[in-house]
Structures are given as C-alpha cells and as structure tokens.
Design a protein around this motif. Structure first.
Motif, PDB file in Angstrom:
ATOM      1  N   UNK A 118      -1.172   9.626   6.555  1.00 27.46           N
ATOM      2  CA  UNK A 118      -0.686   9.415   8.343  1.00 27.46           C
ATOM      3  C   UNK A 118      -1.663   7.989   8.784  1.00 27.46           C
ATOM      4  N   UNK A 119      -1.851   8.207  10.030  1.00 27.58           N
ATOM      5  CA  UNK A 119      -2.197   6.743  10.264  1.00 27.58           C
ATOM      6  C   UNK A 119      -2.028   5.539   9.719  1.00 27.58           C
ATOM      7  N   UNK A 120      -1.125   5.040   9.356  1.00 25.76           N
ATOM      8  CA  UNK A 120      -0.429   3.874   8.985  1.00 25.76           C
ATOM      9  C   UNK A 120      -0.926   2.871   9.853  1.00 25.76           C
ATOM     10  N   UNK A 121      -1.345   2.513   9.682  1.00 30.17           N
ATOM     11  CA  UNK A 121      -1.850   0.703  10.661  1.00 30.17           C
ATOM     12  C   UNK A 121      -0.992  -0.269  10.308  1.00 30.17           C
ATOM     13  N   UNK A 122       0.255  -0.467   9.992  1.00 29.77           N
ATOM     14  CA  UNK A 122       0.276  -1.762   9.424  1.00 29.77           C
ATOM     15  C   UNK A 122       0.901  -3.443  10.439  1.00 29.77           C
ATOM     16  N   UNK A 123      -0.166  -4.442  10.203  1.00 31.20           N
ATOM     17  CA  UNK A 123      -0.105  -5.930  10.597  1.00 31.20           C
ATOM     18  C   UNK A 123       0.462  -6.655  10.041  1.00 31.20           C
ATOM     19  N   UNK A 124       1.659  -7.493  10.500  1.00 28.93           N
ATOM     20  CA  UNK A 124       2.011  -8.485  10.023  1.00 28.93           C
ATOM     21  C   UNK A 124       1.514 -10.047  11.013  1.00 28.93           C
ATOM     22  N   UNK A 125       1.410 -10.427   9.995  1.00 27.61           N
ATOM     23  CA  UNK A 125       0.825 -11.957  10.252  1.00 27.61           C
ATOM     24  C   UNK A 125       1.546 -12.855   9.740  1.00 27.61           C
ATOM     25  N   UNK A 126       2.825 -13.197  10.044  1.00 26.61           N
ATOM     26  CA  UNK A 126       3.677 -14.148  10.606  1.00 26.61           C
ATOM     27  C   UNK A 126       3.559 -15.953   9.655  1.00 26.61           C
ATOM     28  N   UNK A 168      -0.522  -6.272   6.061  1.00 23.03           N
ATOM     29  CA  UNK A 168      -1.545  -6.023   5.933  1.00 23.03           C
ATOM     30  C   UNK A 168      -1.414  -3.757   6.597  1.00 23.03           C
ATOM     31  N   UNK A 169      -1.923  -3.562   6.105  1.00 22.46           N
ATOM     32  CA  UNK A 169      -2.209  -2.412   6.508  1.00 22.46           C
ATOM     33  C   UNK A 169      -3.259  -1.132   6.300  1.00 22.46           C
ATOM     34  N   UNK A 170      -3.440  -0.757   7.172  1.00 29.61           N
ATOM     35  CA  UNK A 170      -4.226   0.687   6.684  1.00 29.61           C
ATOM     36  C   UNK A 170      -3.973   2.145   6.573  1.00 29.61           C
ATOM     37  N   UNK A 171      -4.381   2.924   5.805  1.00 28.18           N
ATOM     38  CA  UNK A 171      -3.624   4.400   5.911  1.00 28.18           C
ATOM     39  C   UNK A 171      -4.802   5.896   5.761  1.00 28.18           C
ATOM     40  N   UNK A 172      -4.041   7.178   5.404  1.00 30.00           N
ATOM     41  CA  UNK A 172      -5.411   7.914   5.242  1.00 30.00           C
ATOM     42  C   UNK A 172      -3.789   8.441   4.256  1.00 30.00           C
ATOM     43  N   UNK A 185      -8.936   6.895   1.767  1.00 33.39           N
ATOM     44  CA  UNK A 185      -7.865   5.620   2.754  1.00 33.39           C
ATOM     45  C   UNK A 185      -7.712   4.691   1.814  1.00 33.39           C
ATOM     46  N   UNK A 186      -6.569   3.687   2.657  1.00 40.95           N
ATOM     47  CA  UNK A 186      -5.827   3.070   1.401  1.00 40.95           C
ATOM     48  C   UNK A 186      -5.794   1.768   2.280  1.00 40.95           C
ATOM     49  N   UNK A 187      -5.332   0.266   1.538  1.00 47.91           N
ATOM     50  CA  UNK A 187      -4.495  -0.876   2.745  1.00 47.91           C
ATOM     51  C   UNK A 187      -3.962  -0.979   1.217  1.00 47.91           C
TER      52      UNK A 187
END
Length: 92
Positions: free
Chosen positions: A67-75, A81-85, A90-92
């Motif tokens: 859950x709460x997977x927030x993925x960011x792409x740094x082009x 880069x991302x975090x999740x539960x 918590x994981x990254x």
C-alpha cells in the motif's frame, strides 16, 4: 543535497548485493533531503510494481498487500525512487 552522492547511490543500487549498505548510504545522505523527491515527478512503472510484489511475496513467503506506493522518476539521472508500506513496515 550533493548530486555526486546521488550518482553513488545509483551505482550502489546497480552493483551492491548487501541491501543494508545501500540502506545506510541512503539514510545517511538522502532520508531527510526533500530535494531528492523534488528532482522528479510521480511515475508508474509496471515492471517495478511486479518486481516489488514478487520480492515482498518471497520475503514474507505468502501473498501480501503493498500500500501507499509512491514512485518518483528522476529523469535527469534515470532513477526511480519510491516508498511503500507492506505488513505494517516501510520500504523504499
């Protein structure tokens, strides 16, 4: 934020087998730096979703809910880069 350290992090993610070393490097240099997230844009990546799901399933030896997977792409650095539960962790 030292951009050279971002390249070092990327290299560690690519080459290092010991995840604790990668985690410690991240925590020492990026955990409290919102600039890392600010460099990128929210993203979706089916491949990373599948890898994350399979990895967590293997770690917990059963099907799990991420859950709460927030993925960011740094082009600029070709870096996701991302975090999740998962299971209250918590994981990254």
């Amino acid at each position: 934020m030292n951009i050279d350290r971002l390249q070092s992090l990327k290299q560690k993610l690519t080459n290092d087998a010991d995840l604790s070393d990668i985690w410690l490097f991240y925590m020492d240099h990026f955990a409290d730096q919102p600039e890392l997230t600010d460099l990128g844009e929210p993203a979706d990546n089916e491949y990373l979703d599948a890898v994350l799901q399979k990895t967590c399933q293997q770690m917990f030896s059963r099907a799990i809910n991420i859950s709460d997977f927030l993925l960011i792409y740094i082009a600029q650095y070709h870096l996701f880069h991302g975090a999740f539960q998962v299971e209250g962790r918590i994981g990254v």
